[in-house]
Motif scaffolding. Structure first.
Motif, PDB file in Angstrom:
ATOM      1  N   GLN A  61      30.001  25.288  14.099  1.00  0.00           N
ATOM      2  CA  GLN A  61      28.588  24.959  13.970  1.00  0.00           C
ATOM      3  C   GLN A  61      27.791  26.179  14.413  1.00  0.00           C
ATOM      4  O   GLN A  61      28.125  26.808  15.420  1.00  0.00           O
ATOM      5  CB  GLN A  61      28.266  23.748  14.849  1.00  0.00           C
ATOM      6  N   LYS A  62      26.771  26.554  13.641  1.00  0.00           N
ATOM      7  CA  LYS A  62      25.986  27.749  13.927  1.00  0.00           C
ATOM      8  C   LYS A  62      24.510  27.413  14.038  1.00  0.00           C
ATOM      9  O   LYS A  62      24.031  26.449  13.456  1.00  0.00           O
ATOM     10  CB  LYS A  62      26.181  28.777  12.809  1.00  0.00           C
ATOM     11  N   LEU A  63      23.811  28.229  14.769  1.00  0.00           N
ATOM     12  CA  LEU A  63      22.371  28.123  14.927  1.00  0.00           C
ATOM     13  C   LEU A  63      21.755  29.320  14.214  1.00  0.00           C
ATOM     14  O   LEU A  63      22.087  30.464  14.515  1.00  0.00           O
ATOM     15  CB  LEU A  63      22.021  28.146  16.416  1.00  0.00           C
ATOM     16  N   MET A  64      20.897  29.049  13.226  1.00  0.00           N
ATOM     17  CA  MET A  64      20.238  30.110  12.463  1.00  0.00           C
ATOM     18  C   MET A  64      18.763  30.123  12.855  1.00  0.00           C
ATOM     19  O   MET A  64      18.113  29.082  12.859  1.00  0.00           O
ATOM     20  CB  MET A  64      20.393  29.838  10.966  1.00  0.00           C
ATOM     21  N   LEU A  65      18.254  31.295  13.197  1.00  0.00           N
ATOM     22  CA  LEU A  65      16.884  31.422  13.680  1.00  0.00           C
ATOM     23  C   LEU A  65      16.021  32.144  12.659  1.00  0.00           C
ATOM     24  O   LEU A  65      16.433  33.149  12.087  1.00  0.00           O
ATOM     25  CB  LEU A  65      16.875  32.200  14.997  1.00  0.00           C
ATOM     26  N   VAL A  66      14.806  31.619  12.451  1.00  0.00           N
ATOM     27  CA  VAL A  66      13.838  32.258  11.560  1.00  0.00           C
ATOM     28  C   VAL A  66      12.478  32.298  12.240  1.00  0.00           C
ATOM     29  O   VAL A  66      12.161  31.446  13.076  1.00  0.00           O
ATOM     30  CB  VAL A  66      13.715  31.522  10.202  1.00  0.00           C
ATOM     31  N   GLY A  67      11.684  33.280  11.863  1.00  0.00           N
ATOM     32  CA  GLY A  67      10.314  33.351  12.343  1.00  0.00           C
ATOM     33  C   GLY A  67       9.439  32.333  11.638  1.00  0.00           C
ATOM     34  O   GLY A  67       9.705  31.957  10.499  1.00  0.00           O
ATOM     35  N   VAL A  68       8.396  31.891  12.332  1.00  0.00           N
ATOM     36  CA  VAL A  68       7.464  30.891  11.806  1.00  0.00           C
ATOM     37  C   VAL A  68       6.041  31.400  12.024  1.00  0.00           C
ATOM     38  O   VAL A  68       5.716  31.899  13.109  1.00  0.00           O
ATOM     39  CB  VAL A  68       7.666  29.529  12.511  1.00  0.00           C
ATOM     40  N   ASP A  69       5.201  31.257  10.998  1.00  0.00           N
ATOM     41  CA  ASP A  69       3.817  31.726  11.123  1.00  0.00           C
ATOM     42  C   ASP A  69       2.923  30.664  11.766  1.00  0.00           C
ATOM     43  O   ASP A  69       3.384  29.568  12.094  1.00  0.00           O
ATOM     44  CB  ASP A  69       3.256  32.212   9.783  1.00  0.00           C
ATOM     45  N   ALA A  70       1.656  30.983  11.928  1.00  0.00           N
ATOM     46  CA  ALA A  70       0.701  30.088  12.601  1.00  0.00           C
ATOM     47  C   ALA A  70       0.487  28.779  11.861  1.00  0.00           C
ATOM     48  O   ALA A  70       0.043  27.792  12.448  1.00  0.00           O
ATOM     49  CB  ALA A  70      -0.639  30.807  12.787  1.00  0.00           C
ATOM     50  N   LEU A  71       0.825  28.732  10.572  1.00  0.00           N
ATOM     51  CA  LEU A  71       0.674  27.502   9.787  1.00  0.00           C
ATOM     52  C   LEU A  71       1.954  26.666   9.752  1.00  0.00           C
ATOM     53  O   LEU A  71       2.003  25.639   9.092  1.00  0.00           O
ATOM     54  CB  LEU A  71       0.231  27.839   8.357  1.00  0.00           C
ATOM     55  N   GLY A  72       2.999  27.154  10.437  1.00  0.00           N
ATOM     56  CA  GLY A  72       4.265  26.417  10.479  1.00  0.00           C
ATOM     57  C   GLY A  72       5.222  26.754   9.359  1.00  0.00           C
ATOM     58  O   GLY A  72       6.223  26.066   9.174  1.00  0.00           O
ATOM     59  N   ASN A  73       4.943  27.818   8.613  1.00  0.00           N
ATOM     60  CA  ASN A  73       5.803  28.224   7.504  1.00  0.00           C
ATOM     61  C   ASN A  73       6.925  29.137   7.986  1.00  0.00           C
ATOM     62  O   ASN A  73       6.689  30.059   8.773  1.00  0.00           O
ATOM     63  CB  ASN A  73       4.997  28.979   6.443  1.00  0.00           C
ATOM     64  N   ASP A  74       8.144  28.906   7.475  1.00  0.00           N
ATOM     65  CA  ASP A  74       9.243  29.830   7.742  1.00  0.00           C
ATOM     66  C   ASP A  74       8.941  31.154   7.060  1.00  0.00           C
ATOM     67  O   ASP A  74       8.471  31.185   5.921  1.00  0.00           O
ATOM     68  CB  ASP A  74      10.561  29.284   7.185  1.00  0.00           C
ATOM     69  N   LEU A  75       9.234  32.242   7.762  1.00  0.00           N
ATOM     70  CA  LEU A  75       9.021  33.581   7.225  1.00  0.00           C
ATOM     71  C   LEU A  75      10.376  34.202   6.925  1.00  0.00           C
ATOM     72  O   LEU A  75      11.039  34.741   7.808  1.00  0.00           O
ATOM     73  CB  LEU A  75       8.230  34.428   8.226  1.00  0.00           C
TER      74      LEU A  75
END
Length: 105
Positions: A61-75
């Motif tokens: 099982q892995k944890l994948m991290l992504v950035g999120v903008d001020a509107l809650g969108n994945d970047l």
């Protein structure tokens, strides 16, 4: 001011419930600090979102991290320097065996 913290006893209870419902699952992740540092430096990132997946090569099982903008969108846009990070190391084997969240004591 410290935000979004919970008492140790509450965290232990949450961990206990999770482990009871998922006895053969990953119980923690070690995420290198550099992952957070790099993510937070990406353009327009104000938060980090974690997704859970399974690595088909080893079944972990892995944890994948992504950035999120001020509107809650994945970047997610490598051409823009916005990546999906997978540097998480699951417990077991990367465990802090003396932690009260590991021992639940």
């Amino acid at each position: 001011m410290v935000e979004n913290v919970i008492p140790l006893k509450e965290a232990q209870n949450w961990a206990k419930i999770y482990r009871e419902k998922n006895p053969n699952s990953v119980i923690a992740y070690l995420v290198p600090g550099i992952d957070f540092t790099q993510l937070l430096k990406e353009k327009n990132v104000v938060n980090i979102r974690a997704y859970v997946g399974i690595d088909p090569e080893n079944g972990l099982q892995k944890l994948m991290l992504v950035g999120v903008d001020a509107l809650g969108n994945d970047l997610i846009n490598p051409e823009n320097g916005q990546f999906i990070y997978d540097f998480s190391k699951p417990c077991p084997t990367e465990c802090a065996v003396n932690s009260p969240l590991f021992t639940l004591k």
